[in-house]
Design an enzyme around this catalytic site. Structure first.
Site, mmCIF file in Angstrom:
data_model
loop_
_atom_site.group_PDB
_atom_site.id
_atom_site.type_symbol
_atom_site.label_atom_id
_atom_site.label_comp_id
_atom_site.label_asym_id
_atom_site.label_seq_id
_atom_site.Cartn_x
_atom_site.Cartn_y
_atom_site.Cartn_z
ATOM 1 N N ASP A 1 15.270 -9.087 -18.920
ATOM 2 C CA ASP A 1 16.386 -8.134 -18.891
ATOM 3 C C ASP A 1 17.357 -8.314 -20.053
ATOM 4 O O ASP A 1 18.110 -7.399 -20.372
ATOM 5 C CB ASP A 1 17.184 -8.298 -17.587
ATOM 6 C CG ASP A 1 16.529 -7.629 -16.394
ATOM 7 O OD1 ASP A 1 15.354 -7.219 -16.505
ATOM 8 O OD2 ASP A 1 17.193 -7.535 -15.335
ATOM 9 N N HIS B 1 -13.524 4.046 2.849
ATOM 10 C CA HIS B 1 -13.071 5.105 3.751
ATOM 11 C C HIS B 1 -12.794 4.525 5.135
ATOM 12 O O HIS B 1 -13.611 3.747 5.623
ATOM 13 C CB HIS B 1 -14.133 6.195 3.872
ATOM 14 C CG HIS B 1 -13.753 7.246 4.869
ATOM 15 N ND1 HIS B 1 -12.825 8.220 4.584
ATOM 16 C CD2 HIS B 1 -14.152 7.462 6.151
ATOM 17 C CE1 HIS B 1 -12.669 8.995 5.645
ATOM 18 N NE2 HIS B 1 -13.462 8.558 6.621
#
Ligand code: FAD
Ligand code: NAI
Length: 483
Positions: A330, A462
């Site tokens: 940062d 799935h």
């Protein structure tokens, strides 16, 4: 113990602690210094991310989501809940315990990797010529102020001192009524009325937490566009969901005077129509961005160059203007994200060890952990248009996904943008359940320069939410199977 180290890392947030561990893995003698203290005055490494950022916010998002589900979603599943109540103090105590686990985890990792940890504030003293002290490689003298003061010399220094919240002019944080992220994560009672300034990432995440728990939340945003950096279609879908939830977001406002009384805060503002308004709330969270932090570092002692925002100036490899001094996270340019800081930390440690560390700044994913979650990587449709790139778009709604129906959460969609000629994936944008997890596949696909067809040809389990990513990839070629 010698006070000479191959590498001294200043700051043990995700940028610093990861850099320290990687440098140690590569055989360097590493010290890491961090100033953060817990309530008992002990070391609390992990930086903003662990103490007042990523981890505690996700803990509260989880708790508040459970509460919301118990109150609103369970009935649909045939589960009735009587006497539902929130004990905000207990919720916050759990969050504190999660933070502590992470602090302790980092201290354990330092031990495991033989990183010497110092709890205190580090400051530059002076550059040290090689051989100036017996056996010294030279580098920089670093003073550690704290319970156990020390003077160290590091041949290489990595600065990872993070960022601080930006305050509204004339409305300093008191963490009682005008809250930064620190106060917003520590409320032990649900405010009746909560105001937020800024509908960015913190505004949406913190606004969601306290709205779910029963606060009446109003967010005042200066820009006329909602989530301007996000793909427009995704931002629109998200806004629709937030409106439905009752998260009140006013765009295009101009915030004026903020007045604090014994009980409550009033915010004078002008709305998008230019009308004078007043918002009266019990607490006000100010989330208007963050500023790089170099408090206490004494950067001027060695002439470390800063830009006009106060960020340490670095090149693409995180080198500062001083030989042997690097900066990551940062405190330098680029998105203020934990994983960006980590990637830079790893790359710098590898460069110091003579390797070729690399960060692909085009492939840093973003996630907003609201419900629905918002996640993206690569370019948006508006960016592709602005860049004059011919593209194809394919999207698939969770409404048509079996797993999402079973979960009872069918909000949102997956959207894939691919090059019109080559079919290479140029961007992926998701709003919906578990977008934070789903985006990883898209980042990997883009890192491997996959085409949309590559994703479409991969067998996805799935029923899973990830089938929506496959279907969105199929949609790029206008051949979805389930929609
Ligand atoms: P920091 O984490 O800020 O660490 C810097 C450390 O350096 C601190 O421990 C500080 O005490 C120490 N330090 C500073 N100066 C000195 C000194 N002179 N001597 C010794 N120590 C010093 N990012 C994400 O990717 N995902 C999220 O979900 C996310 N959620 C967030 C939620 C909130 C509420 C906030 C505020 C931020 C969030 N972020 C998130 C952003 C993320 O926290 C930062 O990008 C990340 O912490 C930056 O890491 P860093 O190592 O650069 O700095
Ligand atoms: P932000 O940059 O995300 O959003 C700030 C918002 O405030 C913007 O929409 C801006 O237009 C608005 N704003 C600025 N000045 C204003 C003013 N005077 N009046 C009204 N609106 C104003 O910053 P935020 O939310 O403070 O978060 C800081 C950073 O922390 C983020 O940018 C992000 O890097 C990081 N973060 C990341 C998270 C994640 O990855 N999930 C979660 C939370 C924070």
């Amino acid at each position: 113990m010698s006070n000479q180290f191959d590498v001294i890392v200043i700051g043990a947030g995700p940028g610093g602690y990861i850099a320290a561990i990687r440098a140690a893995q590569l055989g360097k003698n590493v010290a890491c210094i961090d100033a953060w203290s817990n309530a008992a005055g002990g070391a609390a490494p992990g930086g903003t991310c662990t103490n007042v950022g990523c981890i505690p916010s996700k803990a509260l998002l989880q708790s508040s989501e459970h509460f919301e589900h118990a109150g609103h979603a369970f009935a649909d599943h045939g589960i009735s809940v009587k006497g539902l109540a929130i004990d905000a103090a207990k919720m916050v105590a759990r969050k504190d315990a999660v933070v502590k686990q992470n602090n302790d985890g980092i201290l354990y990792l330092f031990k495991k990797n033989k990183v010497t940890f110092f709890h205190g504030t580090a400051s530059f003293v002076k550059a040290v010529a090689p051989g100036a002290t017996s056996g010294a490689q030279g580098g920089y003298e670093i003073a550690v102020a704290g319970k156990a003061p020390a003077t160290l010399v590091g041949a290489q220094i990595i600065v990872a001192t993070g960022s601080n919240p930006r305050a509204l002019p004339g409305a300093a944080f008191d963490e009682q009524q005008i809250l930064s992220n620190t106060g917003a994560l520590a409320l032990t009672e649900v405010p009746k009325k909560l105001g937020l300034i800024g509908s960015g990432v913190i505004g949406l995440e913190m606004g969601s937490v306290w709205r779910r728990l029963g606060a009446e939340v109003t967010v005042l945003e200066g820009l006329p566009t909602f989530l301007g950096a996000v793909d427009e279609q995704i931002a629109k879908e998200a806004k629709k969901a937030f409106d439905k939830q009752g998260l009140k977001i006013e765009l295009g406002v101009k915030v004026g005077e903020v007045k604090v009384a014994k009980k409550g805060v009033t915010v004078a503002y002008t709305n998008a129509k230019g009308e004078a308004q007043t918002l009266a709330v019990d607490k006000l969270i100010v989330s208007i961005g963050r500023v790089p932090n170099i408090d206490g570092l004494n950067a001027q002692a060695v002439g470390l160059q800063l830009d006009e925002r106060g960020a340490i100036v670095v090149d693409a490899e995180c080198k500062t203007n001083l030989p042997g001094v690097w900066a990551v996270g940062d405190v330098v340019r680029g998105p203020m994200l934990a994983h960006k800081a980590e990637e830079e930390g790893v790359a710098v440690a590898e460069r110091i060890a003579g390797q070729h560390g690399h960060v692909d700044f085009n492939l840093i994913p973003w996630v907003i952990y609201t419900s629905p979650e918002i996640a993206w990587v690569g370019r948006t449709e508006q960016q592709l248009k602005a860049d004059g790139v011919a593209y194809k778009a394919g999207s698939f709604p969770f409404l048509a996904n079996g797993r999402a129906r079973a979960l009872g959460d069918t909000t949102g969609l997956v959207k894939i943008l691919a090059d019109a000629k080559t079919d290479e994936v140029l961007g992926a944008h998701i709003v919906g359940p578990m977008a934070s997890e789903l985006i990883a596949e898209c980042v990997m696909a883009m890192a491997f320069k996959a085409s949309a067809e590559d994703i479409a040809r991969i067998c996805h389990a799935h029923p899973s939410l990830s089938e929506s990513t496959k279907e969105a990839a199929l949609a790029v070629d206008k051949r979805t199977l389930n929609f």
